[in-house]
Enzyme design. Structure first.
Site, PDB file in Angstrom:
ATOM      1  CD  GLU A 117       0.706  -8.238   4.286  1.00  0.00           C
ATOM      2  OE1 GLU A 117       0.567  -7.976   5.296  1.00  0.00           O
ATOM      3  OE2 GLU A 117       0.862  -9.549   4.526  1.00  0.00           O
ATOM      4  NE  ARG A 127      -9.758  -2.169  10.961  1.00  0.00           N
ATOM      5  CZ  ARG A 127      -9.165  -3.014  10.465  1.00  0.00           C
ATOM      6  NH1 ARG A 127      -7.469  -2.458  10.683  1.00  0.00           N
ATOM      7  NH2 ARG A 127      -9.126  -3.972   9.482  1.00  0.00           N
ATOM      8  CE  LYS A 150      -5.765  -7.066   3.690  1.00  0.00           C
ATOM      9  NZ  LYS A 150      -4.608  -6.399   3.389  1.00  0.00           N
TER      10      LYS A 150
HETATM   11  P1  ATP Z   1      -6.832  -6.478   7.212  1.00  0.00           P
HETATM   12  O1  ATP Z   1      -6.649  -6.519   8.750  1.00  0.00           O
HETATM   13  O2  ATP Z   1      -7.824  -6.517   6.101  1.00  0.00           O
HETATM   14  O3  ATP Z   1      -5.588  -7.919   6.898  1.00  0.00           O
HETATM   15  P2  ATP Z   1      -4.466  -4.465   6.540  1.00  0.00           P
HETATM   16  O4  ATP Z   1      -4.873  -3.527   7.788  1.00  0.00           O
HETATM   17  O5  ATP Z   1      -4.183  -5.510   7.486  1.00  0.00           O
HETATM   18  O6  ATP Z   1      -6.693  -5.350   6.843  1.00  0.00           O
HETATM   19  P3  ATP Z   1      -3.588  -3.315   4.669  1.00  0.00           P
HETATM   20  O7  ATP Z   1      -3.580  -4.304   3.048  1.00  0.00           O
HETATM   21  O8  ATP Z   1      -2.864  -4.556   5.257  1.00  0.00           O
HETATM   22  O9  ATP Z   1      -4.884  -4.639   5.396  1.00  0.00           O
HETATM   23  O10 ATP Z   1      -4.756  -1.851   4.648  1.00  0.00           O
HETATM   24  C1  ATP Z   1      -4.279  -1.232   3.539  1.00  0.00           C
HETATM   25  C2  ATP Z   1      -4.638   0.580   3.938  1.00  0.00           C
HETATM   26  O11 ATP Z   1      -6.158   0.199   4.287  1.00  0.00           O
HETATM   27  C3  ATP Z   1      -3.686   0.515   5.535  1.00  0.00           C
HETATM   28  O12 ATP Z   1      -3.156   1.464   5.310  1.00  0.00           O
HETATM   29  C4  ATP Z   1      -4.754  -0.024   6.189  1.00  0.00           C
HETATM   30  O13 ATP Z   1      -4.757   1.111   7.656  1.00  0.00           O
HETATM   31  C5  ATP Z   1      -5.970   0.242   5.383  1.00  0.00           C
HETATM   32  N1  ATP Z   1      -7.578  -0.590   6.338  1.00  0.00           N
HETATM   33  C6  ATP Z   1      -7.530  -1.829   6.054  1.00  0.00           C
HETATM   34  N2  ATP Z   1      -8.243  -1.550   6.998  1.00  0.00           N
HETATM   35  C7  ATP Z   1      -9.648  -0.465   6.619  1.00  0.00           C
HETATM   36  C8  ATP Z   1     -10.370  -0.677   7.513  1.00  0.00           C
HETATM   37  N3  ATP Z   1     -11.734  -1.761   7.661  1.00  0.00           N
HETATM   38  N4  ATP Z   1     -11.032   1.301   7.595  1.00  0.00           N
HETATM   39  C9  ATP Z   1     -10.006   1.688   6.993  1.00  0.00           C
HETATM   40  N5  ATP Z   1      -8.600   1.931   6.338  1.00  0.00           N
HETATM   41  C10 ATP Z   1      -8.565   0.123   6.239  1.00  0.00           C
HETATM   42 MG    MG Z   2      -2.337  -5.199   7.061  1.00  0.00          MG
END
Ligand code: ATP
Ligand code: MG
Length: 555
Positions: A35, A260, A270
């Site tokens: 995102e 994760r 983020k």
């Molecule tokens: P955040 O909580 O940091 O905003 P998010 O999951 O909302 O992370 P996205 O941009 O939606 O962030 O994530 C893009 C991809 O990266 C998704 O498939 C998510 O599952 C993966 N991802 C995000 N954080 C991690 C992590 N700590 N370890 C592994 N994969 C991750």
């Molecule tokens: Mg997300």
């Protein structure tokens, strides 16, 4: 054969089974779906390595898809940084750059289809009431009084919603699934809501936006994604993911969850990283202490070291916390092969070699990288006055201190053996100058004396040396596992995460290095010329120390 099988992770095992069974014509197609609401962090790097890595390994494809269905927080700045970061990590999505927002028309049509099939309805209760009626995991929910609204009515309200005739928060579209499902996500989830807000790509075209759940699986399906890999928190959404795909009769992408990445002494969220930036705890998203890919890059981590770290931690089904020492090990391992050695002094004190000829400068041969002969040699100037590290001298050294002290001898790297003959203090009692005599017969490489000394010191010629600001970074947080804390994560910030050495002196060759050049200061660690360094101020970041000092000090 069998040993190879055993080393596959559970995702690879599943994929090999799918290929063997000819599922989806044995195609493998993954995607990385960020995102664009912030900068990527080390957790995303794991997901990138996994998704692109699987596609490479099985000769498949991996799409880059921006999951941009949330107009509030998304910005083009983030889209650009995300692309830069993925490229830097060494992955290529070719022309497969997609945006969930490109599917808004299709998603709208999907919603219309569900309404027509009696599988979605318009609810005009408030968000609070809807949430109250949802019940709890142990208690079934209550049906909305609008659940049986006639199809035609829902259709026409949905059209009016799209046309902007309703205010935000007044009506939503909900899927009609099961208000007593043990899975909360299945209790008639909201799939469209009104947001009178411009979108970074579609501008003002839309004032209704699909929810994550209504966009993600369908986007996978539209792109023909075979294996939709996501983190464990989405496991509870999988039934809904499958319900939409099944009820719309579209390509059956399948979701699989993995753990994760959590990293000790840091946070990977983020939202919290944004808070650190906005509240000024760090100096921007690319502050070298940040676990963002841009911060890590600026700090001097290499793409190879991140990929090798992602390999080493592997893919698990259960959340854990990875040791930051493993990441540091990965970068040392990589830079040891690549980084040239240079001499620098972070906290200088002057050493005067009293028996060295006045006005003479000689050039000494220095090996650039003992691990890589092709890196060659350079010459460094040496003369009567040099700087050494302040803590390489002690007025009353204990026996085991193998550096300099009164009457003690050390070798100056690439140069001579010197013997300390005295020192001078300033009014405040600090050492101002140290005096020594050198033995001309002990020149490195040409030493005929056979003399042995226990210590070798780094140094920089006082005249030729270049002033620099060196920034030493330490862990951003004092606490290893920030998932277990009960108070605010900000209370755990390490107040000593940045030390600025603004009196440092470095050997002349460092002055010619361009931003991004990496090197080892002998005995001290790996460093990189900061991206903002220029001729007015040479600025250097420490990537990592040579050994794990933290464990020693705090263990
Ligand atoms: P955040 O909580 O940091 O905003 P998010 O999951 O909302 O992370 P996205 O941009 O939606 O962030 O994530 C893009 C991809 O990266 C998704 O498939 C998510 O599952 C993966 N991802 C995000 N954080 C991690 C992590 N700590 N370890 C592994 N994969 C991750
Ligand atoms: Mg997300």
């Amino acid at each position: 054969m069998s040993t190879e099988k055993e080393s596959l992770n559970f995702i690879e095992q599943m994929i090999e089974k799918d290929i063997a069974e000819g599922k989806n014509e044995s195609r493998v197609h993954t995607r990385f779906p960020p995102e664009p609401n912030g900068y990527l962090h080390i957790g995303h790097a794991k997901s990138i390595c996994l998704n692109f890595g699987i596609a490479e390994k099985y000769k498949g494809l991996c799409n880059l898809r921006f999951d941009d269905t949330n107009p509030e927080k998304e910005e083009t700045e983030y889209v650009d940084s995300i692309k830069e970061d993925i490229k830097w990590l060494g992955f290529d999505w070719g022309d497969r750059e997609y945006y969930a927002s490109d599917y808004f028309d299709q998603l709208y049509d999907f919603a219309v289809k569900l309404i027509k099939d009696g599988k979605a309805y318009i609810d005009d209760q408030s968000a609070e009431v809807i949430s109250e009626q949802r019940g709890t995991p142990s208690q079934p929910g209550k049906a909305s009084p609008h659940r049986e609204r006639p199809v035609e009515e829902s259709l026409s309200i949905f059209e009016d919603m799209k046309a902007g005739k309703y205010d935000e928060g007044t009506v939503v579209l909900r899927a009609k699934i099961d208000m007593s499902s043990p899975i909360m996500q299945m209790r008639d989830p909201v799939i469209y809501r009104i947001k009178k807000m411009a979108h970074h790509r579609t501008g003002d075209k839309w004032c209704i936006y699909p929810t994550y759940d209504f966009a993600h699986g369908q986007s996978d399906s539209i792109e023909g994604i075979t294996h939709s890999l996501c983190t464990l928190e989405f496991a509870a959404h999988r039934p809904l993911y499958n319900w939409f795909i099944g009820n719309l009769g579209i390509f059956p992408s399948e979701q699989t969850e993995f753990a994760r990445l959590n990293l000790g002494y840091t946070i990977v969220s983020k939202r919290k990283l944004r808070e650190l930036v906005e509240e000024g705890h760090v100096d921007g998203w690319d502050d070298p202490r940040m676990p963002t890919i841009s911060g890590i890059r600026r700090r001097g981590y290499t793409p190879e070291s991140i990929r090798s770290f992602a390999d080493k931690i592997g893919v698990a089904k259960r959340n854990g916390i990875s040791d930051v020492a493993l990441l540091e090990f990965s970068v040392r391992e990589d830079l040891n092969k690549k980084a040239n050695r240079v001499l620098g002094v972070l906290d200088p004190v002057k050493l005067i070699i009293t028996n060295y000829p006045d006005g003479q400068t000689e050039l000494l041969d220095a090996i650039n990288n003992p691990e890589d002969e092709s890196a060659g040699k350079r010459q460094i100037p040496f003369s009567k006055e040099i700087y050494i590290e302040r803590d390489d001298f002690m007025e009353e050294p204990p026996n085991k201190f193998f550096r300099l002290g009164p009457d003690r001898e050390v070798r100056l790297k690439y140069a001579y053996i010197v013997k300390c003959t005295g020192f001078k203090k300033n009014h405040a009692g600090a050492i101002e100058e140290i005096y020594a005599e050198y033995d001309p017969a002990t020149k490195s490489g040409q030493d005929t004396t056979g003399k042995k000394v226990k210590g070798t010191l780094g140094w920089v010629d006082a005249q030729a040396g270049i002033p620099a600001e060196v920034r030493l970074y330490d862990r951003l947080f004092k606490t290893e596992n920030l998932n277990n804390i009960e108070d605010d994560y900000r209370n755990h910030l390490n107040p000593d995460s940045l030390t600025i050495m603004d009196q440092a002196i470095v050997e002349p060759s460092v002055g010619n290095m361009t931003p991004g050049t990496q090197f080892q200061f002998e005995r001290m660690g790996y460093f990189i010329i900061d991206k903002k360094s220029d001729s007015s101020k040479l600025t250097i970041n420490r990537t990592v120390t040579l050994r794990d000092n933290w464990a020693k000090q705090n263990g």
